[in-house]
Design an enzyme around this catalytic site. Structure first.
Site, PDB file in Angstrom:
ATOM      1  N   ASP A 112      18.964  -8.074  13.078  1.00  0.00           N
ATOM      2  CA  ASP A 112      20.207  -8.832  13.041  1.00  0.00           C
ATOM      3  C   ASP A 112      19.860 -10.315  12.954  1.00  0.00           C
ATOM      4  O   ASP A 112      18.873 -10.763  13.544  1.00  0.00           O
ATOM      5  CB  ASP A 112      21.057  -8.582  14.286  1.00  0.00           C
ATOM      6  CG  ASP A 112      22.466  -9.130  14.116  1.00  0.00           C
ATOM      7  OD1 ASP A 112      23.299  -8.435  13.501  1.00  0.00           O
ATOM      8  OD2 ASP A 112      22.726 -10.260  14.570  1.00  0.00           O
ATOM      9  N   SER A 113      20.663 -11.065  12.217  1.00  0.00           N
ATOM     10  CA  SER A 113      20.414 -12.493  12.047  1.00  0.00           C
ATOM     11  C   SER A 113      21.673 -13.302  12.321  1.00  0.00           C
ATOM     12  O   SER A 113      22.784 -12.888  11.967  1.00  0.00           O
ATOM     13  CB  SER A 113      19.939 -12.792  10.619  1.00  0.00           C
ATOM     14  OG  SER A 113      18.734 -12.139  10.320  1.00  0.00           O
TER      15      SER A 113
END
Length: 202
Positions: A72-73
């Site tokens: 996830d970013s």
């Protein structure tokens, strides 16, 4: 523990899949059903770590034998997290604020080793990279918004697509800005007694 291990990517991101394929890997894609809005943390870096772990865990629960990667970013700008913009108006406002400034792109990634339906190990890391934005003209921003690309990515920009000319430079791992740190994945595999070359397509 060689090339027979299945690699599963717990993400719908085409950019992450492309990164892994370019590195010689051939992951299967199994998208998690994690509701990202339910995951909170006091710091942005902590939140991406939790989200990556949650996504990998959701997919690992369905696997019998696999190496599961979740990621996830989020862009941290002036201390605030920036995921995917809700609409073009929000993306436009973000670019108004980000232009000529910098933010930190945090990418969390979790590697879960599943054997016999049991998670034998869980390795979660966060890679943080400083992104320095250019100052696009209003016309350039509007043209970029019209492509729809900034609506589909954290921070409303890409480093591997149409948004690349609007990034002046990065300090850190460019791959993590795209969506997954290959260098960190190599270390995660090493801690499991694997090398990334073990998983290359044969």
């Amino acid at each position: 523990m060689t090339g027979t291990r299945r690699l599963v990517l717990a993400s719908a991101s085409p950019a992450r899949l492309a990164l892994l394929r370019q590195a010689g890997l051939a992951p299967e894609v199994v998208v998690s059903d994690v509701d990202e809005t339910t995951v909170t943390a006091p710091r942005v870096a902590e939140r991406v770590a939790l989200l990556a772990s949650a996504k990998a865990s959701a997919v690992a629960a369905r696997e019998e034998d696999a190496l599961v990667v979740g990621a996830d970013s989020l862009l941290e700008f002036r201390g605030q997290p920036m995921g995917k913009p809700a609409d073009a108006a929000e993306a436009r406002e973000r670019w108004r604020r980000m232009s000529g400034r910098s933010g930190v792109l945090h990418t969390g990634q979790a590697l879960l080793d599943v054997r016999g339906g049991v998670v034998e190990s869980r390795d979660v890391v966060v890679t943080s990279t400083v992104v320095y934005f250019a100052t696009p003209t209003a016309a350039e921003v509007e043209a970029y918004l019209a492509t729809g690309e900034p609506l589909a990515v954290a921070g409303a920009f890409t480093l591997d697509g149409l948004g690349a000319p609007f990034v002046r430079r990065v300090e850190g791992d460019p791959a993590s800005v795209v969506g997954l740190s290959l260098a960190a994945l190599r270390e995660q595999l090493r801690r499991r007694g694997l090398t990334v070359t073990d998983l290359w397509r044969r």
